[in-house]
Each structure stands twice: as structure tokens, then as C-alpha cells.
Design a protein around this motif. Sequence first.
Motif, short mmCIF file in Angstrom:
data_model
loop_
_atom_site.label_atom_id
_atom_site.label_comp_id
_atom_site.label_asym_id
_atom_site.label_seq_id
_atom_site.Cartn_x
_atom_site.Cartn_y
_atom_site.Cartn_z
N LEU A 1 0.86 -1.07 0.13
CA LEU A 1 0.08 0.15 -0.09
C LEU A 1 0.81 1.37 -0.27
CD1 LEU A 1 -2.89 -0.49 2.73
CD2 LEU A 1 -3.13 -0.68 0.15
N ALA A 2 0.43 2.28 -0.51
CA ALA A 2 0.93 3.81 -0.50
C ALA A 2 1.00 4.10 0.94
CB ALA A 2 0.13 4.65 -1.47
N GLY A 3 2.21 4.81 1.24
CA GLY A 3 2.06 5.26 2.56
C GLY A 3 0.69 6.62 2.77
N ALA A 4 0.57 6.72 4.20
CA ALA A 4 -0.49 7.70 4.38
C ALA A 4 -0.49 9.12 3.84
CB ALA A 4 -0.69 8.10 5.67
N ASP A 5 0.96 9.40 3.43
CA ASP A 5 1.25 10.82 2.93
C ASP A 5 1.32 10.68 1.28
OD1 ASP A 5 3.59 9.07 2.75
OD2 ASP A 5 5.08 10.62 2.96
N ALA A 6 1.21 9.60 0.65
CA ALA A 6 1.43 9.40 -0.84
C ALA A 6 0.11 8.99 -1.31
CB ALA A 6 2.49 8.24 -1.12
N GLY A 7 -0.88 8.35 -0.64
CA GLY A 7 -2.04 7.71 -1.14
C GLY A 7 -3.21 8.55 -0.73
N TRP A 8 -4.55 7.99 -1.03
CA TRP A 8 -5.54 8.41 -0.61
C TRP A 8 -5.83 7.86 0.82
CZ3 TRP A 8 -10.33 5.44 0.54
CH2 TRP A 8 -11.25 6.18 0.83
N ARG A 9 -5.74 6.71 1.13
CA ARG A 9 -5.88 6.16 2.15
C ARG A 9 -4.90 6.52 3.60
NH1 ARG A 9 -8.99 2.24 4.56
NH2 ARG A 9 -10.06 1.63 2.83
N THR A 10 -5.50 6.75 4.49
CA THR A 10 -4.84 7.26 5.72
C THR A 10 -4.94 6.39 7.17
OG1 THR A 10 -6.55 8.77 6.65
CG2 THR A 10 -4.79 9.64 5.14
N THR A 11 -6.06 5.45 6.87
CA THR A 11 -6.34 4.35 8.06
C THR A 11 -6.24 2.90 7.50
OG1 THR A 11 -8.43 4.65 7.57
CG2 THR A 11 -7.74 6.12 9.06
N PRO A 12 -6.02 2.19 8.45
CA PRO A 12 -6.02 0.47 8.11
C PRO A 12 -7.29 0.29 7.67
CG PRO A 12 -5.01 0.90 10.32
CD PRO A 12 -5.68 2.18 9.94
N PHE A 13 -7.40 -0.67 6.88
CA PHE A 13 -8.66 -1.43 6.59
C PHE A 13 -8.65 -2.84 7.00
CE2 PHE A 13 -6.13 -2.19 2.72
CZ PHE A 13 -6.35 -3.57 2.39
N PRO B 1 -1.63 1.75 5.96
CA PRO B 1 -0.97 2.51 4.76
C PRO B 1 0.68 2.35 5.07
CG PRO B 1 -2.72 3.98 5.57
CD PRO B 1 -2.78 2.56 6.77
N GLY B 2 1.06 1.88 3.80
CA GLY B 2 2.65 1.76 3.79
C GLY B 2 2.94 0.10 4.01
N GLY B 3 2.00 -0.56 4.21
CA GLY B 3 2.04 -2.04 4.68
C GLY B 3 2.16 -2.75 3.55
N ALA B 4 2.76 -4.06 3.71
CA ALA B 4 2.86 -5.01 2.68
C ALA B 4 2.11 -6.38 3.00
CB ALA B 4 4.27 -5.16 2.14
N ALA B 5 1.56 -7.13 2.01
CA ALA B 5 1.12 -8.44 2.82
C ALA B 5 0.59 -9.35 1.34
CB ALA B 5 -0.17 -8.44 3.44
N ALA B 6 0.69 -10.63 1.59
CA ALA B 6 0.00 -11.47 0.56
C ALA B 6 -1.36 -11.19 0.60
CB ALA B 6 0.39 -12.95 0.95
N VAL B 7 -2.08 -11.19 -0.53
CA VAL B 7 -3.51 -10.83 -0.66
C VAL B 7 -3.88 -11.87 -1.74
CG1 VAL B 7 -3.23 -8.57 -0.08
CG2 VAL B 7 -3.30 -9.05 -2.40
N ARG B 8 -5.42 -12.09 -1.72
CA ARG B 8 -6.24 -12.74 -2.68
C ARG B 8 -7.11 -11.64 -3.16
NH1 ARG B 8 -4.81 -18.47 -0.57
NH2 ARG B 8 -6.26 -19.35 -2.10
#
Length: 198
Positions: A100-112, A150-157
Motif C-alpha cells: 500500500l502507498a504510505g499515508a502521505d502518498a495515497g488516498w488512504r490514511t487508516t488501516p482497512f 498504509p505503507g504496509g505489505a502483505a500477501a493478498v487474494r
Amino acid sequence: MGRMTDAFTLLLQAADLLPDGVRTAEGGTAEDVRDCGWRHDWEFAFDLLLAMGRARSLPPPYWGLLADAAGQVGRERTARWCDWRRGEAERGGVRAELVLAGADAGWRTTPFAGDGRLRPMWDIGLRTATGEPSLAVAALWVEDEPFLAPGGAAAVRLAPLTPELWQGVAVGDRLALYESAVPGGSARVLGIVASFRA
């Protein structure tokens, strides 16, 4: 109105749908699930059946029985996961590594929440007649993590809303995630999840 089937009976019905010879990585079998009935150990039976699904592709009714059983015993996230796997068994899907883009670079500022409710748009390489990206929607499940920040990485489906649009997606492809006009992340395709074939 008919009587509701209890959760353990649903688990035994799921065990009956397992093909011969299916084992967990640790060697657990359908017979081990049935043996749990003598000990009234439905939690261990449940865990064995979930592990069987990691070993190979299983039919949609298998996942439906597990989803119903999980719902009955209050394992809501597990019920959602089993529903997700039922959808994959029916329609296929995509596994990817998402950053995910960091909170300063993308639209999302909170976890989902990573339990399949988020349905972002994706640039999968499709283009309009004028050459603009034609985005496709796919629900998103985060493997092994309840939330992704935001800024996190993970395996997703990914579960495409319109699977036929995704037929050209292949292992190694780069996809961009959009929740707004600004890209909100980048994913690399790790694998294509085939629908169940008996």
C-alpha cells in the motif's frame, strides 16, 4: 421450518466430500476428523478441515458447509474466509503481494479490515478506446493479517467482480490499486487460483 443441522454434523458432512487420500501437511485425514466426534472435539476437527483446503482445491459445497458451521459457533472471520474460498472454488481468483502507498502518498490514511469487504478498483492493463486505463473491480482478502495499514505489505487474494476481464492477468504482472483517482498501492501477481474441477 426444518431443524438446523448442528455445526459438528456439518463438519462431518464436509469430511465426506474430501477425495480419497487427501491429507494435511502434518498427515491428518478425513478419518481423523470423524474420530473427533468420539471426543467431541469440534475445534480440532474444524482446524483439520481448514488445513485440508490448503493441501488442494476442494469443491464449493465443502467450503459452504464449513462456512455454515463457523457461523453457528461464532467464528465470523472464519465463516467469511470459508465463503471466500467457496467463491474461489466457483470462479477462481488471483494471489498477489500488495504494497500500500504510505499515508502521505495515497488516498488512504487508516488501516482497512482484510476480510474481503474492501472492493477497490485495479489497473490490470486494460485500456479504453482513447488509451486511458479501464479499471476492474476485485474484492481484497489479506492473508494472515486482520488489517492492513498504509505503507504496509502483505500477501493478498483478489476476487474479480467480472472474472472474464482478468483472463489476461499472469504471474509476475504488476497491478495498481485504486480507491480514488490516485493509485493507492501496487501488487505483483504471485499466482492464479483456478476454480474447482472434479
